[in-house]
Design an enzyme around this catalytic site. Structure first.
Site, PDB file in Angstrom:
ATOM      1  N   GLY A  61       0.845  -1.185   0.000  1.00 34.00           N
ATOM      2  CA  GLY A  61       0.000   0.000   0.000  1.00 34.00           C
ATOM      3  C   GLY A  61       0.883   1.237   0.000  1.00 34.00           C
ATOM      4  CB  ILE A  76       3.141   2.152   4.777  1.00 34.06           C
ATOM      5  CG1 ILE A  76       2.408   3.286   5.489  1.00 34.06           C
ATOM      6  CG2 ILE A  76       4.382   1.733   5.570  1.00 34.06           C
ATOM      7  CD1 ILE A  76       1.858   2.923   6.846  1.00 34.06           C
ATOM      8  NE  ARG A 114      -6.801  -6.940  -0.035  1.00 31.92           N
ATOM      9  CZ  ARG A 114      -7.784  -6.180   0.456  1.00 31.92           C
ATOM     10  NH1 ARG A 114      -8.946  -6.742   0.754  1.00 31.92           N
ATOM     11  NH2 ARG A 114      -7.617  -4.878   0.625  1.00 31.92           N
ATOM     12  CB  ALA A 165       1.500  -4.603   9.524  1.00 29.09           C
ATOM     13  NE  ARG A 166      -3.139  -2.033  14.294  1.00 30.60           N
ATOM     14  CZ  ARG A 166      -2.647  -0.834  14.072  1.00 30.60           C
ATOM     15  NH1 ARG A 166      -1.341  -0.689  13.829  1.00 30.60           N
ATOM     16  NH2 ARG A 166      -3.423   0.236  14.075  1.00 30.60           N
ATOM     17  CD  GLU A 194       1.351  -3.105  19.882  1.00 32.99           C
ATOM     18  OE1 GLU A 194       0.849  -1.982  20.137  1.00 32.99           O
ATOM     19  OE2 GLU A 194       1.731  -3.433  18.761  1.00 32.99           O
ATOM     20  CG  HIS A 234       2.520   0.360  17.914  1.00 34.71           C
ATOM     21  ND1 HIS A 234       1.337  -0.339  17.935  1.00 34.71           N
ATOM     22  CD2 HIS A 234       2.516   1.023  16.719  1.00 34.71           C
ATOM     23  CE1 HIS A 234       0.645  -0.113  16.826  1.00 34.71           C
ATOM     24  NE2 HIS A 234       1.356   0.722  16.073  1.00 34.71           N
ATOM     25  N   GLY A 273       6.582   3.702  15.646  1.00 35.94           N
ATOM     26  CA  GLY A 273       6.822   4.140  14.277  1.00 35.94           C
ATOM     27  C   GLY A 273       6.475   5.587  14.011  1.00 35.94           C
TER      28      GLY A 273
END
Length: 325
Positions: free
Chosen positions: A158, A160, A180, A241-242, A271, A290, A292
């Site tokens: 995407g 990022i 995708r 990402a996650r 987290e 986390h 970023g």
């Protein structure tokens, strides 16, 4: 004050130190209603609430709450991720949703490269060894790997992911990506990226996997045992990402048994990790909190963008930063 639009807000632990600076942006235009106060006076306050300000991974917006807010117009997310929200449910109440696409792209992509470089060159262990050992002791570098000329695989190309690819080109890296949908040819050519329709095919070739994909039902635990076994023993996984995109139990095994060389994670689940979690005790993993987007300038841009979005939603104007999911 009571005539101002009412905004429902639940405190977010990881932003507590900066919460006042966020509120300064909002308080001239909104009456802030804390969630704890709302719970005590929901009948009196429910009709006044026109907006909700929420942070990533806060999951208190459900049918029970929405039924108490007949005049709610907008749910404004302080961040990009919306995986914590039931978008279909919220929209079924005629409520708009906005987040902050674009603002976090550069700092998040920078973080991906920082983690990659730190892991590849054993920066953290090197610093620790210099600080904790005699100056004459050499730094053992037999697990460091080459970055320039290596192969990067990007999971989720995407906005990022594309920014990460642009940075990787500066290291003469070969870029493969799995999505995708394939990106436009001109974008592929811009960064020299090659589309891989099959994830496992990409994983067998790469030296570094950078995970940028959105979290949803199809990407949850997308990288598990089969995927780790497909990778080279010299490969490194970077996740910005996650946490739930990676099966952490499988990751622990992969790192412990040498299926892959290492991992660098800015996200985990939960987290923070419990203090006894095995990932915290492995030498071949780097974990950051986390962070970023933990830059003062970025935070200010996020606060301003979130305010502008929220105000537009309440005033029934188009969002300056429309949601992208």
């Amino acid at each position: 004050m009571d005539k101002q639009p009412h905004l429902l807000l639940s405190p977010c632990p990881f932003l507590e130190m900066n919460l006042n600076s966020i509120l300064e942006t909002f308080q001239n235009h909104f009456c802030i209603v804390w969630f704890s106060e709302f719970i005590k006076n929901s009948k009196q306050l429910g009709e006044k609430i026109v907006g909700i300000l929420t942070f990533s991974e806060q999951t208190y917006i459900n049918k029970k709450l929405l039924d108490l807010l007949p005049n709610l117009k907008v749910v404004s997310v302080f961040g990009v991720g919306v995986d914590h929200l039931d978008l279909t449910l919220i929209r079924s109440y005629g409520v708009k949703i906005c987040n902050l696409p674009g603002i976090v792209t550069s700092p998040t992509a920078d973080m991906a490269m920082a983690l990659l470089l730190a892991s590849a060159r054993n920066i953290v262990s090197g610093v620790q060894q210099v600080k904790n050992s005699e100056p004459t002791n050499p730094i053992i570098a037999d697990t460091a790997v080459e970055i320039t000329g290596s192969i990067m695989g990007i999971l989720g190309m995407g906005t990022i992911g594309l920014a990460v690819a642009k940075r990787a080109r500066g290291f003469d890296m070969t870029i493969l990506y799995h999505n995708r949908k394939r990106r436009p040819v001109e974008e592929e050519q811009e960064v020299g990226a090659t589309f891989c329709p099959y994830l496992l095919d990409m994983l067998t070739q790469i030296d570094f996997l950078v995970v940028c994909v959105d979290l949803n039902s199809s990407s949850t635990k997308m990288i598990g045992e089969q995927e780790f076994r497909a990778m080279k023993p010299s490969a490194t996984v970077v996740n910005i990402a996650r946490g739930l995109v990676i099966d952490q139990d499988a990751l622990v095994t992969a790192l412990s048994e040498g299926w892959i060389r290492g991992a660098a994670l800015d996200v985990t689940y939960p987290e923070p990790l419990p203090r006894g979690h095995p990932l915290l005790h492995l030498n071949n993993v780097i974990i950051t909190p986390h962070s970023g987007t933990d830059i003062k300038e970025t935070f200010e841009k996020m606060a301003n963008g979130c305010f502008e979005n929220t105000l537009a939603g309440v005033e029934d104007r188009p969002f300056p930063l429309p949601i992208k999911v």
